[in-house]
Design an enzyme around this catalytic site. Structure first.
Site, PDB file in Angstrom:
ATOM      1  N   SER A  56       0.829  -1.201   0.000  1.00  0.00           N
ATOM      2  CA  SER A  56       0.000   0.000   0.000  1.00  0.00           C
ATOM      3  C   SER A  56       0.870   1.260   0.000  1.00  0.00           C
ATOM      4  O   SER A  56       1.624   1.486  -0.952  1.00  0.00           O
ATOM      5  CB  SER A  56      -0.954  -0.054   1.196  1.00  0.00           C
ATOM      6  OG  SER A  56      -1.964   0.906   1.069  1.00  0.00           O
ATOM      7  N   ASP A  79     -10.150  -5.408  -3.422  1.00  0.00           N
ATOM      8  CA  ASP A  79      -9.580  -4.369  -2.561  1.00  0.00           C
ATOM      9  C   ASP A  79     -10.442  -3.118  -2.637  1.00  0.00           C
ATOM     10  O   ASP A  79     -10.603  -2.529  -3.712  1.00  0.00           O
ATOM     11  CB  ASP A  79      -8.147  -4.085  -3.063  1.00  0.00           C
ATOM     12  CG  ASP A  79      -7.376  -3.117  -2.207  1.00  0.00           C
ATOM     13  OD1 ASP A  79      -7.989  -2.244  -1.563  1.00  0.00           O
ATOM     14  OD2 ASP A  79      -6.142  -3.216  -2.195  1.00  0.00           O
ATOM     15  N   HIS A 126      -7.473  -5.861   0.770  1.00  0.00           N
ATOM     16  CA  HIS A 126      -6.279  -5.054   1.029  1.00  0.00           C
ATOM     17  C   HIS A 126      -5.521  -5.540   2.264  1.00  0.00           C
ATOM     18  O   HIS A 126      -4.517  -4.966   2.633  1.00  0.00           O
ATOM     19  CB  HIS A 126      -6.695  -3.582   1.236  1.00  0.00           C
ATOM     20  CG  HIS A 126      -5.597  -2.584   1.072  1.00  0.00           C
ATOM     21  ND1 HIS A 126      -5.032  -2.275  -0.151  1.00  0.00           N
ATOM     22  CD2 HIS A 126      -4.948  -1.810   1.980  1.00  0.00           C
ATOM     23  CE1 HIS A 126      -4.092  -1.362   0.008  1.00  0.00           C
ATOM     24  NE2 HIS A 126      -4.015  -1.050   1.286  1.00  0.00           N
TER      25      HIS A 126
END
Lengths: 289, 253
Positions: B120, B197, B231
């Protein structure tokens, strides 16, 4: 008195013997009209230091006309076959020389080729010409692909690891991978559960890559278009992996449990050509896939 | 600054290469250690893994704890230039200079062999560190990276706060922009992205922009959109062994 004639020596079918780094498949004809009880394979490693090769290993009691022999990689061997009946063993056959210095070697099986495919004289390049051959007016072998413009390579019947490469042009549309012997000849490679393939097609916006098995594919994007694709098959771990060899780049790995031995397979989606390179050593970087 | 470090068994006898793992928003140095499950693969390949924190903490900067996506736990791997932040928030220099020096001085780390990865915001950090330092990192990979921060809400908030409103200053911390000017040894980027995600759907990650830039600039990238994954660290731990192997190929070459 009862006399039994010794059998005649078998004839090794050199053209259909195959080898890979750790084994060889030896095939022969009986050479006898009378029944043979079994066969014995004898082998010895060829050494530069000795002018004659001594037989150092025998495999006895082989009931059929072929045998897979476990060998050491990076060597050369002389291999003989004897036929055995109640009277005893025959003389040795003429030998075949087997090299385990290269990789896995196989030939394209022209019997399986779609009629639109032409094969080069050396047997390793396939061409799909500008005209698709209609099947109505020709008699197609049961073994030939009838829809997918495809061809299969010889079976790889030896456990362990195998590697080959496929050369294409940047815009060639292809399917390359492996399939079981009984994969549907009226189907498309990757569309069923008996075949696995990397597929490349051109869309209006981009190069599209798919990794097909049973008709489905993961979503993979690649930014550099491979012109030489390495294919690694590992029966032990159940992996089929693809690489961009120019970049030493791993592209994708299937994890599958192969229920049977497989054939390499190749198809062209549109007119173009594709060349198979085999009998080559696998590069080291493929171990990291 | 706190960091986590995993030393493989091989490090008992010799210097080992180092994989730097950069974590995402709200993470500390602990998340990767406890949730990713990277140790087994790292042990097998003899790789040290270093997982730094995601920002300095307790700096007594006004507003540092007000947002989960800016300030504490959200350093964005930049060297801040705005007055409030420029003294303490220098995560780019920390990751690329200070931390490697600390690691090689105190652990059996081979300073010539290092690579970088992250998740991320950390994926963004890994990409920009590799792109801004050609040849420094043998390999780079990322999980659900923020690929084009100048074009997403997270990036715009962070860059505005740390770097000010002059967007020309943002470009040097945006992987998609950096790709277009990259000149260095060939990269081999691996990116995994969960299809489910929520932040992908929300337009925070923008991987298509990076893919287009890499295609244009002929930078090797394999991008895998993983069906059914979100995620979370469940996603990271599902594919971390693939990434460690990918890094091992270059670190152990």
């Amino acid at each position: 008195a009862c006399f039994s004639l010794l059998p005649s020596p078998p004839v090794i079918k050199k053209k259909v013997c195959r080898s890979c780094p750790n084994a060889a498949l030896i095939r022969w004809e009986s050479g006898n009209t009378n029944p043979v009880d079994s066969y014995t394979v004898e082998l010895g490693e060829i050494s530069r230091e000795r002018s004659e090769t001594a037989v150092t290993e025998s495999i006895v009691g082989i009931p059929t006309y072929e045998s897979i022999i476990q060998l050491l990689s990076g060597r050369s061997y002389l291999i003989y076959v004897r036929a055995v009946n109640i009277g005893g063993p025959s003389e040795r056959s003429d030998p075949v020389i087997i090299y385990t210095t290269g990789g896995t070697l196989f030939h394209l099986n022209e019997e399986t080729a779609h009629p639109s495919l032409a094969i080069s004289e050396d047997g390793f390049t396939m061409f799909y010409g500008d005209e698709y051959t209609e099947l109505n007016d020709i008699t197609l072998s049961d073994n030939a692909f009838s829809r997918c413009v495809a061809i299969m390579g010889e079976l790889i019947p030896i456990r362990g690891k195998h590697y080959w490469e496929v050369e294409v042009e940047e815009h060639t549309e292809y399917r390359i991978g492996v399939a079981y012997e009984d994969t549907q000849r009226n189907g498309y490679l990757g569309a069923n559960n008996t075949s696995w393939c990397m597929r490349h097609v051109m869309t209006p916006s981009r190069h599209k890559y798919e990794f097909l098995h049973n008709g489905s594919t993961p979503d993979i994007r690649i930014t550099m278009h491979p012109k030489r694709i390495g294919v690694s098959l590992d029966y032990e771990t159940g992996k089929l992996a693809f690489f961009n060899t120019d970049l030493s780049q791993h592209i994708y790995t299937y994890k599958c449990h192969f229920l049977h031995y497989v054939h390499p397979c190749f198809a062209l989606e549109k007119p173009g050509a594709l060349t198979v390179h085999n009998g080559i050593e696998a590069p080291e970087y493929i171990t990291f896939s | 600054m706190r960091f986590g470090i995993y030393l493989p068994p091989k490090a008992e006898g010799e210097k080992c290469p180092v994989l730097y793992w950069l974590s995402g928003l709200t993470c500390t140095e602990q998340n990767f250690i406890t949730k990713a499950g990277s140790q087994q693969e790292a042990a097998e390949h003899g790789i040290i893994i270093v997982s730094p924190d995601t920002s300095p903490r307790g700096c007594n900067i006004e507003g540092e704890d007000e947002s989960w996506d800016f300030g504490t736990g959200a350093g964005f791997y930049v060297n801040a230039t705005e007055d409030l932040w420029k003294i303490n928030y220098r995560m780019y220099s920390y990751i690329t200079e200070e931390l490697p020096h600390l690691i090689s001085s105190n652990f059996p780390a081979d300073s010539e062999r290092m690579s970088i990865s992250g998740h991320s915001m950390g994926g963004h950090g890994a990409l920009i560190c590799a792109l801004k330092n050609p040849g420094k990192y043998k390999c780079v990979s990322a999980f659900a990276p923020i690929c084009n921060p100048m074009q997403c809400p997270w990036g715009q908030k962070a860059f505005n706060g740390y770097l000010g409103s002059d967007k020309s200053k943002w470009e040097s911390y945006d992987a998609t922009v950096l790709v277009s000017t990259y000149s260095g040894p060939q990269l081999d980027i691996l990116i995994d992205q969960g299809r489910d995600d929520q932040f992908l759907a929300a337009g925070q990650l923008l991987p298509d922009n990076l893919i287009a830039a890499c295609t244009e600039k002929k930078i090797p990238l394999v991008f895998r959109l993983q069906q059914g994954y979100d995620h979370s660290y469940y996603f990271v731990c599902s594919f971390i062994s693939n990434h460690v192997k990918h890094h091992a190929k270059y670190l152990n070459a």
